[in-house]
Write a protein that holds these residues in place. Structure first.
Motif, PDB file in Angstrom:
ATOM      1  N   SER A   1       0.911  -1.365   0.037  1.00  0.00           N
ATOM      2  CA  SER A   1       0.039  -0.028   0.064  1.00  0.00           C
ATOM      3  C   SER A   1       0.933   1.185   0.008  1.00  0.00           C
ATOM      4  N   ARG A   2       0.443   2.276  -0.421  1.00  0.00           N
ATOM      5  CA  ARG A   2       0.933   3.529  -0.340  1.00  0.00           C
ATOM      6  C   ARG A   2       1.681   4.137   0.720  1.00  0.00           C
ATOM      7  N   ASP A   3       0.900   3.801   2.012  1.00  0.00           N
ATOM      8  CA  ASP A   3       1.444   4.314   2.956  1.00  0.00           C
ATOM      9  C   ASP A   3       2.509   3.199   3.911  1.00  0.00           C
ATOM     10  N   ALA A   4       2.655   2.294   3.233  1.00  0.00           N
ATOM     11  CA  ALA A   4       3.647   1.077   3.706  1.00  0.00           C
ATOM     12  C   ALA A   4       5.052   1.526   3.448  1.00  0.00           C
ATOM     13  N   SER A   5       5.396   2.727   3.794  1.00  0.00           N
ATOM     14  CA  SER A   5       6.849   3.323   3.233  1.00  0.00           C
ATOM     15  C   SER A   5       7.520   4.027   4.313  1.00  0.00           C
ATOM     16  N   ILE A   6       8.937   3.952   4.312  1.00  0.00           N
ATOM     17  CA  ILE A   6       9.949   4.615   5.197  1.00  0.00           C
ATOM     18  C   ILE A   6      10.605   5.556   4.363  1.00  0.00           C
ATOM     19  N   THR A   7      10.348   6.697   4.703  1.00  0.00           N
ATOM     20  CA  THR A   7      11.304   7.803   3.896  1.00  0.00           C
ATOM     21  C   THR A   7      12.313   8.330   4.697  1.00  0.00           C
ATOM     22  N   ARG A   8      13.399   8.163   4.189  1.00  0.00           N
ATOM     23  CA  ARG A   8      14.773   8.893   4.971  1.00  0.00           C
ATOM     24  C   ARG A   8      14.849  10.210   4.202  1.00  0.00           C
ATOM     25  N   VAL A   9      14.364  10.412   3.094  1.00  0.00           N
ATOM     26  CA  VAL A   9      14.683  11.582   2.350  1.00  0.00           C
ATOM     27  C   VAL A   9      12.917  11.906   2.209  1.00  0.00           C
ATOM     28  N   PRO A  10      12.413  13.099   2.711  1.00  0.00           N
ATOM     29  CA  PRO A  10      10.893  13.512   2.683  1.00  0.00           C
ATOM     30  C   PRO A  10      10.864  13.635   1.049  1.00  0.00           C
TER      31      PRO A  10
END
Length: 430
Positions: free
Chosen positions: A415-424
């Motif tokens: 899903s779209r929200d299943a993400s970890i962002t190290r750079v916004p």
């Protein structure tokens, strides 16, 4: 103004769709720049699960302009079917545009694709049979039809008669079906009427967006290891899926590229024929396939699975001048006690750190592995990098070190929200 290109870093199926869907929420324009309906992106969002083959993933953002670029080959029947599926989910096409310079996949291209694959015998490439290769071939032979032709009956009839004459000579030699130009003309004219409102000169649209300083996202299909020039030839696609192709297929000059994101799975997969040094033909390979749902979006074919190949990954990073790294499907590795990374090859007794040109040599290389401990815990709910298990962070940081590109995004689910962002995401468009 910022232009961000999303490039597949392996042999395709890296999860580019979910990354483009994530980034598209911040883009004014999304341009699909190459490939045809032989590739697909699975997008999961609040509207449901969608299999996209031609339409850019930005279509779900009503404020985003979506362009099927000049570098794409378009099967009108497939496109209309895709539009009907999305329309059922109340997706609007008010801002969907098709470059009038994009070439058209015709029914005889699909037939030619199947015949040529049969003629290859044991040397089959594993084509999807969608006619993509023959359409690109006709483009280079200068007998192709373009989307602009579908809007002009005189040009369409003239171009089709010329192409049909040449194709019929080919099919006669192989006892294939003959092309009836007038029947095909009527079919294509009908497609042109249905798509007329979307077929436009894309160059002015793109240039005006650049002049306004808008955020533009270039969406790739397939991947760099399938590039017709730099991939594992002849087991490649018929287009240029990398950063150079992003410029060519979208009509944006290279100095406008702000960021180039390379998308890699946390392991490696491949569909169809061709060399695959780290392929696993064992229980671990089966585990990766089932946990990762590794079956083709377009064809449903099971994907071949293997360990991460850092030699190939670094090669892609160098070819495309990658600025940021995206790692997808990290969660698929969760249960493994030990994880391996290929850091070099042994060919004819010699250690090498590059990809051989000949497919026959790449088939014979022995991968040199580095082993790292697994983390054996569920990462699918993690949204903060610091909350990942220490061994998962160690694995990711080792991949970034070997590839030579900093990490930007890690995905741990579909899903779209299943993400970890190290750079916004906003910073990627800055």
């Amino acid at each position: 103004m910022s232009v961000v290109a999303v490039i597949g870093g392996q042999w395709g199926d890296e999860g580019k769709g979910r990354i483009v869907d994530l980034l598209a929420q911040h883009a004014h324009m999304v341009i699909r720049y190459s490939g045809g309906n032989n590739a697909g992106h699975t997008v999961i969002n609040d509207r449901g699960v969608f299999k996209l083959h031609l339409i850019p993933a930005g279509i779900f953002n009503p404020s985003t302009a979506n362009i099927i670029g000049t570098g794409v080959v378009v099967d009108p029947a497939s496109l209309l079917e895709e539009m009907e599926t999305l329309a059922a989910a109340d997706v609007s096409f008010d801002r969907l545009y098709i470059s009038d310079r994009a070439h058209v996949i015709l029914p005889y291209h699909r037939e030619q694709d199947r015949l040529q694959e049969t003629l290859r015998g044991d040397g089959k490439i594993g084509t999807t049979g969608r006619g993509v290769g023959p359409a690109y071939s006709d483009k280079m032979e200068r007998i192709g039809l373009r989307m602009a032709d579908l809007r002009d009956e005189h040009t369409l009839r003239q171009q089709l008669a010329r192409a049909a004459s040449m194709k019929n000579a080919f099919f006669r030699a192989l006892n294939g079906p003959q092309v009836v130009a007038e029947e095909l003309f009527e079919q294509l004219r009908a497609y042109g009427q249905r798509l007329r409102a979307h077929i436009v000169p894309s160059h002015p649209l793109v240039q005006r967006a650049l002049q306004r300083g808008e955020r533009i996202l270039l969406e790739g299909a397939q991947a760099s290891l399938l590039d017709v020039d730099w991939g594992t030839y002849p087991y490649v696609t018929s287009s240029a899926p990398g950063a150079a192709g992003a410029c060519q297929g979208s009509g944006i000059g290279p100095r406008h590229l702000s960021r180039i994101l390379g998308v890699y799975k946390a392991y490696t997969t491949r569909v169809g024929g061709g060399p695959f040094p780290t392929e696993l033909r064992d229980e671990t390979g089966d585990l990766l396939r089932e946990r990762g749902h590794e079956y083709g979006t377009t064809t449903g074919r099971p994907r071949r699975c293997g360990w991460f190949d850092a030699v190939a990954a670094r090669y892609v990073a160098e070819l495309n001048s990658l600025t940021h790294l995206v790692i997808t499907k990290l969660d698929v590795l969760d249960p493994l006690p030990v994880i391996r990374i290929c850091t070099g090859y042994r060919l004819k007794g010699e250690l090498i750190d590059y990809m051989p040109t000949l497919a026959s040599e790449l088939e014979r290389v022995e991968p040199i592995y580095e082993e790292l401990p697994g983390w054996q815990s569920d990462t699918s709910a993690v949204r903060d990098y610091a909350a990942l298990p220490a061994n998962a962070r160690r694995y990711l940081e080792r991949l970034a070190e070997l590839i030579g590109v900093p990490l930007a995004i890690i995905s741990v689910g579909a899903s779209r929200d299943a993400s970890i962002t190290r750079v916004p995401v906003e910073a990627l468009f800055a």
